[in-house]
Design a protein around this motif. Structure first.
Motif, PDB file in Angstrom:
ATOM      1  N   UNK A  75     -66.647 -62.153 -16.663  1.00 56.40           N
ATOM      2  CA  UNK A  75     -65.229 -62.040 -16.301  1.00 56.40           C
ATOM      3  C   UNK A  75     -65.065 -61.820 -14.799  1.00 56.40           C
ATOM      4  N   UNK A  76     -65.990 -61.107 -14.207  1.00 55.49           N
ATOM      5  CA  UNK A  76     -65.934 -60.846 -12.769  1.00 55.49           C
ATOM      6  C   UNK A  76     -66.060 -62.141 -11.976  1.00 55.49           C
ATOM      7  N   UNK A  77     -66.990 -62.990 -12.389  1.00 53.90           N
ATOM      8  CA  UNK A  77     -67.210 -64.253 -11.701  1.00 53.90           C
ATOM      9  C   UNK A  77     -66.003 -65.183 -11.859  1.00 53.90           C
ATOM     10  N   UNK A  78     -65.423 -65.204 -13.053  1.00 52.92           N
ATOM     11  CA  UNK A  78     -64.240 -66.031 -13.298  1.00 52.92           C
ATOM     12  C   UNK A  78     -63.085 -65.556 -12.426  1.00 52.92           C
ATOM     13  N   UNK A  79     -62.888 -64.237 -12.347  1.00 53.06           N
ATOM     14  CA  UNK A  79     -61.806 -63.696 -11.522  1.00 53.06           C
ATOM     15  C   UNK A  79     -62.014 -64.014 -10.042  1.00 53.06           C
ATOM     16  N   UNK A  80     -63.268 -63.963  -9.590  1.00 46.22           N
ATOM     17  CA  UNK A  80     -63.558 -64.297  -8.195  1.00 46.22           C
ATOM     18  C   UNK A  80     -63.223 -65.757  -7.901  1.00 46.22           C
ATOM     19  N   UNK A  81     -63.601 -66.640  -8.807  1.00 44.38           N
ATOM     20  CA  UNK A  81     -63.339 -68.064  -8.593  1.00 44.38           C
ATOM     21  C   UNK A  81     -61.843 -68.371  -8.639  1.00 44.38           C
ATOM     22  N   UNK A  82     -61.132 -67.741  -9.558  1.00 47.08           N
ATOM     23  CA  UNK A  82     -59.679 -67.950  -9.629  1.00 47.08           C
ATOM     24  C   UNK A  82     -58.991 -67.434  -8.371  1.00 47.08           C
ATOM     25  N   UNK A  83     -59.442 -66.283  -7.879  1.00 47.18           N
ATOM     26  CA  UNK A  83     -58.852 -65.722  -6.669  1.00 47.18           C
ATOM     27  C   UNK A  83     -59.112 -66.640  -5.481  1.00 47.18           C
ATOM     28  N   UNK A  84     -60.309 -67.196  -5.395  1.00 46.23           N
ATOM     29  CA  UNK A  84     -60.636 -68.114  -4.309  1.00 46.23           C
ATOM     30  C   UNK A  84     -59.782 -69.381  -4.393  1.00 46.23           C
ATOM     31  N   UNK A  85     -59.583 -69.899  -5.603  1.00 49.00           N
ATOM     32  CA  UNK A  85     -58.767 -71.104  -5.777  1.00 49.00           C
ATOM     33  C   UNK A  85     -57.311 -70.831  -5.436  1.00 49.00           C
ATOM     34  N   UNK A  86     -56.802 -69.680  -5.855  1.00 50.93           N
ATOM     35  CA  UNK A  86     -55.409 -69.342  -5.537  1.00 50.93           C
ATOM     36  C   UNK A  86     -55.230 -69.107  -4.046  1.00 50.93           C
ATOM     37  N   UNK A  87     -56.220 -68.539  -3.394  1.00 45.98           N
ATOM     38  CA  UNK A  87     -56.166 -68.363  -1.953  1.00 45.98           C
ATOM     39  C   UNK A  87     -56.142 -69.685  -1.224  1.00 45.98           C
ATOM     40  N   UNK A  88     -56.876 -70.641  -1.748  1.00 45.59           N
ATOM     41  CA  UNK A  88     -56.893 -71.983  -1.167  1.00 45.59           C
ATOM     42  C   UNK A  88     -55.543 -72.669  -1.324  1.00 45.59           C
ATOM     43  N   UNK A  89     -54.901 -72.456  -2.477  1.00 47.69           N
ATOM     44  CA  UNK A  89     -53.567 -73.041  -2.716  1.00 47.69           C
ATOM     45  C   UNK A  89     -52.536 -72.428  -1.779  1.00 47.69           C
ATOM     46  N   UNK A  90     -52.663 -71.124  -1.496  1.00 50.40           N
ATOM     47  CA  UNK A  90     -51.709 -70.461  -0.629  1.00 50.40           C
ATOM     48  C   UNK A  90     -51.816 -70.950   0.810  1.00 50.40           C
ATOM     49  N   UNK A  91     -53.030 -71.289   1.232  1.00 46.43           N
ATOM     50  CA  UNK A  91     -53.221 -71.795   2.594  1.00 46.43           C
ATOM     51  C   UNK A  91     -52.550 -73.147   2.792  1.00 46.43           C
ATOM     52  N   UNK A  92     -52.514 -73.939   1.736  1.00 53.65           N
ATOM     53  CA  UNK A  92     -51.909 -75.267   1.840  1.00 53.65           C
ATOM     54  C   UNK A  92     -50.429 -75.123   1.794  1.00 53.65           C
TER      55      UNK A  92
END
Length: 74
Positions: free
Chosen positions: A57-74
């Motif tokens: 679950x920790x790894x999934x949350x990290x990946x989702x957070x990274x993807x959402x951060x990438x979406x926010x930058x765009x």
């Protein structure tokens, strides 16, 4: 002389409508994708399992957070 003015106004209105429509559609899609991300937690878990990883679950949350951060930058 009046016909050229009418044609010019039609062309300007058409170009303005296309530009306005583009920006409205772009704004709509950005808000839609922010509210409904294309990859959710379940999809990410399935993808990791298909790649042979055992997702925590920790790894999934990290990946989702990274993807959402990438979406926010765009």
């Amino acid at each position: 002389m009046q016909i050229w003015l009418a044609i010019l106004l039609i062309v300007v209105a058409l170009l303005g409508g296309v530009a306005l429509g583009f920006f409205i559609a772009r704004k709509y899609m950005m808000t839609y994708l922010k509210k409904n991300p294309p990859i959710n937690e379940q999809m990410l878990k399935v993808m990791m399992m298909q790649m042979g990883m055992k997702p925590s679950q920790k790894k999934i949350n990290q990946m989702l957070k990274a993807m959402n951060g990438q979406m926010d930058k765009q």
